[in-house]
Design a protein around this motif. Structure first.
Motif, PDB file in Angstrom:
ATOM      1  N   SER A  23      13.099  -2.850  -4.117  1.00  0.00           N
ATOM      2  CA  SER A  23      14.090  -3.328  -5.067  1.00  0.00           C
ATOM      3  C   SER A  23      15.475  -3.365  -4.442  1.00  0.00           C
ATOM      4  CB  SER A  23      14.073  -2.453  -6.332  1.00  0.00           C
ATOM      5  OG  SER A  23      14.303  -1.100  -5.999  1.00  0.00           O
ATOM      6  N   ALA A  24      16.104  -2.219  -4.271  1.00  0.00           N
ATOM      7  CA  ALA A  24      17.411  -2.171  -3.623  1.00  0.00           C
ATOM      8  C   ALA A  24      17.261  -1.261  -2.414  1.00  0.00           C
ATOM      9  CB  ALA A  24      18.468  -1.641  -4.582  1.00  0.00           C
ATOM     10  N   LYS A  30      25.708  -4.361  -2.749  1.00  0.00           N
ATOM     11  CA  LYS A  30      27.123  -4.373  -2.345  1.00  0.00           C
ATOM     12  C   LYS A  30      27.528  -5.783  -1.931  1.00  0.00           C
ATOM     13  CE  LYS A  30      30.133  -1.267   0.332  1.00  0.00           C
ATOM     14  NZ  LYS A  30      30.097  -0.135   1.294  1.00  0.00           N
ATOM     15  N   ILE A  31      28.600  -6.275  -2.542  1.00  0.00           N
ATOM     16  CA  ILE A  31      29.095  -7.630  -2.297  1.00  0.00           C
ATOM     17  C   ILE A  31      30.511  -7.545  -1.753  1.00  0.00           C
ATOM     18  CG2 ILE A  31      29.700  -9.844  -3.362  1.00  0.00           C
ATOM     19  CD1 ILE A  31      27.599  -9.147  -5.555  1.00  0.00           C
ATOM     20  N   GLY A  66      18.375  -1.635 -11.720  1.00  0.00           N
ATOM     21  CA  GLY A  66      18.590  -0.226 -11.994  1.00  0.00           C
ATOM     22  C   GLY A  66      19.542   0.480 -11.053  1.00  0.00           C
ATOM     23  N   VAL A  67      20.180  -0.253 -10.129  1.00  0.00           N
ATOM     24  CA  VAL A  67      21.121   0.372  -9.194  1.00  0.00           C
ATOM     25  C   VAL A  67      22.512  -0.234  -9.389  1.00  0.00           C
ATOM     26  CG1 VAL A  67      19.282   0.837  -7.534  1.00  0.00           C
ATOM     27  CG2 VAL A  67      20.642  -1.257  -7.318  1.00  0.00           C
ATOM     28  N   ALA A 322      14.147 -11.928  -7.961  1.00  0.00           N
ATOM     29  CA  ALA A 322      13.353 -11.630  -6.776  1.00  0.00           C
ATOM     30  C   ALA A 322      12.754 -10.231  -6.835  1.00  0.00           C
ATOM     31  CB  ALA A 322      14.209 -11.778  -5.521  1.00  0.00           C
ATOM     32  N   GLY A 323      13.391  -9.339  -7.612  1.00  0.00           N
ATOM     33  CA  GLY A 323      12.924  -7.961  -7.691  1.00  0.00           C
ATOM     34  C   GLY A 323      13.289  -7.146  -6.470  1.00  0.00           C
ATOM     35  N   THR A 324      14.230  -7.659  -5.681  1.00  0.00           N
ATOM     36  CA  THR A 324      14.649  -6.998  -4.445  1.00  0.00           C
ATOM     37  C   THR A 324      15.972  -7.601  -3.991  1.00  0.00           C
ATOM     38  OG1 THR A 324      14.073  -6.591  -2.119  1.00  0.00           O
ATOM     39  CG2 THR A 324      13.314  -8.653  -3.071  1.00  0.00           C
TER      40      THR A 324
END
Length: 401
Positions: A23-24, A30-31, A66-67, A322-324
């Motif tokens: 997922s993360a 972070k952008i 969730g992050v 994408a789930g990631t």
């Protein structure tokens, strides 16, 4: 029994870790917003683009998968070497997943090349060159708010139709200026017009007198300002001192936004024709967005600010779908998902990364016609995205089959 229980717990922990990795990858998304925050384009995008990015994260709920979502920002000072160093540090050591905004075409080209090398996402909203989705395209690079072809079709096309069939260019001496001059030249010639000359000036020029005198003596009906930000504003101010428009020549501000009109003032800017991908006073949805933006920044948004909001929002939607936050999966979703928000209504993304959306031909109002603060434009026409942008198949991008 005890062994089975331990094995089950171990399996669950391993599964949870695998899910997190899918997922993360580092427990956050972070952008980075990388742009000019202190120079000639500070009002064009600047810190207001950072606020637009933060607005997008807040409106998304502050989290994805969730992050938490984090926004970082930096000033590249319009220097590709500084921008490249920041981009490498962000990607290599600070776990930045995507870099966005990237005002200044030379900067955007440099950072997109790094992002391609490192297989990271970049979404350009502040730079204009069509090379970003042409010969310099990347499977992980996206061009969102506008480009030089859309500006040429909009502003250049409008003036040729009005009889402005001879042009002289004042061009910023770097990739953006060259691209804008070339795209507009091609459009003028295809429409039966001609270009009688051009002169190039350094970025952040203070004295345009020698350039303007050359343009004036050319006799061209239109003087195309293939520059942006304070360079365009200063050129317009100094053109008034030489009586250029009073003498019958027309100034074409090929990249001019709400921010620069506000800085110049309606008295000086009235009558100018320009092209943007967003106007805050277009309808109820755009006005509602602008009201929230104004509360944070003290100004109404232009296409760079709103385009950045859209880019961040779409990126987070892509991560969610994408789930990631893994690059290949997110890039796939960014290419496939439609864009439908306050900026890119009915937008689509081509195989070359160009987001195709409608543009707007605008004319600056006379002071007497402005009904409220920041009410600066009459909307002359909507330019459909398929007319504004180059067909991806004809863009020169080797990713397009």
């Amino acid at each position: 029994m005890r062994k089975n229980l331990i094995a089950s717990v171990a399996f669950l922990l391993a599964s949870s870790t695998a899910v997190l990795a899918q997922s993360a990858t580092d427990g956050k998304v972070k952008i980075g917003i990388l742009n000019d925050q202190s120079g000639v384009y500070a009002d064009f995008g600047g810190k207001s683009s950072v606020e637009a990015a933060k607005m997008a994260v807040e409106d998304f709920g502050g989290k994805v998968l969730g992050v938490p979502v984090e926004i970082v920002d930096a000033d590249h000072q319009n220097k590709p070497d500084i921008a490249s160093n920041i981009a490498r540090q962000w990607y290599d050591t600070e776990q930045v997943d995507a870099i966005m905004e990237l005002t200044t075409s030379s900067v955007a080209l440099a950072v997109q090349a790094i992002a391609k090398e490192k297989k990271k996402i970049d979404i350009v909203t502040g730079a204009a060159t069509t090379d970003l989705t042409g010969k310099a395209c990347s499977p992980y690079g996206f061009h969102w708010a506008y480009d030089t072809h859309a500006l040429a079709v909009g502003t250049g096309g409008a003036l040729v139709k009005q009889g402005g069939d001879s042009w002289f260019f004042l061009t910023a001496d770097y990739a953006f200026g060259y691209s804008l001059e070339q795209q507009t030249t091609d459009y003028v010639k295809a429409s039966g017009g001609k270009v009688v000359g051009a002169v190039r000036h350094p970025l952040s020029t203070q004295d345009f007198s020698s350039f303007l005198l050359q343009a004036q003596s050319s006799g061209a009906k239109v003087i195309g300002l293939a520059n942006a930000g304070l360079d365009t504003s200063n050129a317009i101010k100094q053109a008034a001192e030489f009586g250029i428009t009073q003498g019958g020549q027309h100034l074409a501000a090929l990249l001019f936004t709400l921010a620069e009109v506000h800085g110049l003032g309606l008295e000086a800017a009235q009558g100018l024709t320009l092209t943007e991908g967003f106007y805050w006073n277009r309808d109820d949805e755009s006005r509602a967005f602008a009201k929230k933006f104004f509360a944070r920044t003290g100004k109404m948004p232009n296409m760079i600010h709103t385009g950045t909001y859209s880019a961040v929002t779409q990126y987070l939607k892509a991560v969610e779908k994408a789930g990631t936050d893994e690059t290949e999966a997110v890039a796939k979703q960014l290419h496939e998902m439609p864009v439908d928000d306050v900026f890119g209504r009915g937008g689509t993304v081509g195989a070359n990364g160009r987001m195709i959306h409608d543009m707007y031909l605008l004319q600056v109002k006379k002071p007497a016609d402005s009904k409220e603060p920041w009410d600066y434009f009459n909307v002359l026409a909507t330019i459909p995205g398929k007319e504004a942008y180059i067909d991806p198949a004809k863009s020169g991008c080797d990713l397009v089959k």
